[in-house]
Design a protein around this motif. Sequence first.
Motif, PDB file in Angstrom:
ATOM      1  N   GLU A  20       0.818  -1.213   0.000  1.00 24.54           N
ATOM      2  CA  GLU A  20       0.000   0.000   0.000  1.00 24.54           C
ATOM      3  C   GLU A  20       0.851   1.263   0.000  1.00 24.54           C
ATOM      4  O   GLU A  20       0.534   2.236  -0.692  1.00 24.54           O
ATOM      5  N   ILE A  21       1.908   1.293   0.818  1.00 29.18           N
ATOM      6  CA  ILE A  21       2.736   2.494   0.919  1.00 29.18           C
ATOM      7  C   ILE A  21       4.209   2.122   0.877  1.00 29.18           C
ATOM      8  O   ILE A  21       4.595   0.999   1.219  1.00 29.18           O
TER       9      ILE A  21
ATOM     10  N   THR B   6       8.857   6.575   0.306  1.00 29.17           N
ATOM     11  CA  THR B   6       8.803   7.939  -0.236  1.00 29.17           C
ATOM     12  C   THR B   6       7.428   8.591  -0.091  1.00 29.17           C
ATOM     13  O   THR B   6       7.278   9.782  -0.390  1.00 29.17           O
ATOM     14  N   ASP B   7       6.442   7.844   0.358  1.00 31.14           N
ATOM     15  CA  ASP B   7       5.091   8.406   0.494  1.00 31.14           C
ATOM     16  C   ASP B   7       5.011   9.377   1.666  1.00 31.14           C
ATOM     17  O   ASP B   7       5.480   9.076   2.765  1.00 31.14           O
ATOM     18  N   THR B   8       4.391  10.517   1.427  1.00 31.72           N
ATOM     19  CA  THR B   8       4.157  11.497   2.495  1.00 31.72           C
ATOM     20  C   THR B   8       2.717  11.474   2.974  1.00 31.72           C
ATOM     21  O   THR B   8       2.331  12.276   3.815  1.00 31.72           O
TER      22      THR B   8
ATOM     23  N   LYS C 162      -0.577   8.462   3.886  1.00 32.22           N
ATOM     24  CA  LYS C 162      -0.822   7.051   4.143  1.00 32.22           C
ATOM     25  C   LYS C 162      -1.971   6.579   3.266  1.00 32.22           C
ATOM     26  O   LYS C 162      -3.064   7.130   3.295  1.00 32.22           O
ATOM     27  N   TYR C 163      -1.676   5.571   2.454  1.00 28.12           N
ATOM     28  CA  TYR C 163      -2.706   4.947   1.621  1.00 28.12           C
ATOM     29  C   TYR C 163      -3.145   3.643   2.270  1.00 28.12           C
ATOM     30  O   TYR C 163      -2.370   2.969   2.932  1.00 28.12           O
TER      31      TYR C 163
ATOM     32  N   LEU D 213      -6.828   7.293  -0.021  1.00 28.99           N
ATOM     33  CA  LEU D 213      -6.047   8.148   0.869  1.00 28.99           C
ATOM     34  C   LEU D 213      -6.601   8.019   2.271  1.00 28.99           C
ATOM     35  O   LEU D 213      -7.751   8.350   2.525  1.00 28.99           O
TER      36      LEU D 213
ATOM     37  N   GLN E 186       0.595  12.228   6.304  1.00 25.79           N
ATOM     38  CA  GLN E 186       1.554  12.068   7.389  1.00 25.79           C
ATOM     39  C   GLN E 186       1.897  13.466   7.884  1.00 25.79           C
ATOM     40  O   GLN E 186       2.741  14.158   7.325  1.00 25.79           O
TER      41      GLN E 186
ATOM     42  N   THR F  78       9.017   3.040  -5.941  1.00 24.08           N
ATOM     43  CA  THR F  78       8.532   4.415  -5.861  1.00 24.08           C
ATOM     44  C   THR F  78       7.027   4.562  -5.642  1.00 24.08           C
ATOM     45  O   THR F  78       6.553   5.669  -5.417  1.00 24.08           O
ATOM     46  N   HIS F  79       6.281   3.480  -5.715  1.00 27.20           N
ATOM     47  CA  HIS F  79       4.839   3.607  -5.478  1.00 27.20           C
ATOM     48  C   HIS F  79       4.271   2.272  -5.015  1.00 27.20           C
ATOM     49  O   HIS F  79       4.858   1.213  -5.256  1.00 27.20           O
TER      50      HIS F  79
END
Length: 207
Positions: free
Chosen positions: A29-30, A33-35, A37-38, A49, A53, A106-107
């Motif tokens: 899910e995350i 690099t994620d800012t 939280k998915y 979404l 964070q 990256t994702h």
Amino acid sequence: MKKHEPMHKAHPWHGIDPLSPEEVRAFIEIVPTDTVKYEVDKQTGYLALDRPQKFSNIVPSLYGFIPRTYCSTKMAELTNKAMARFDVEGDGDPLDICVLTEKDVTHGDILVTARPIGGIRLLDHNQADDKIIAVLKNDAVYGDYEDINQLPIKIVRRLIHYFTTYKDIPGENHQRMQFLGIYGPDIARDVIARSMEDYNDLIKVQN
């Protein structure tokens, strides 16, 4: 497949084969690099979404869940035994997993194959909230690790720090997540197997 048969995206929780407790398929899910939280929306299966964070907590690994798992009675029994308690419940979610890799992914919204090497036992109020720790299959750096105790201690501490603080609100003295300990691959596989059994029980009830 028939020529005109429509294709449908599999629901990441219900429609994907998790493989086995020895080698799992995880839905991520995350990523670090994620800012924000998915989290997978349980109804639709789409990545939603959850929350931004707001503070400087960045997940230190790929993070998601193991499909067709559910944290309920059988899974929580291990926490009850470890704590000599009888009131701990499962959190009612799929089993969380962290996947270590040297690659820059990256994702999220992807599937990876990983080998569980241990876990972190956590308590969220009276709910078991274990995090399975795994390594990406054939990863150049982490792929040969077989036990969480083989990891550099700083990596383990980083994971523990994240999961014991990521739900805290700055300024409040109460720490929501309680760290109970870590465990090795044998218990991790048992946690996964039990959460698979809990999922099968859930499906039977719903049907």
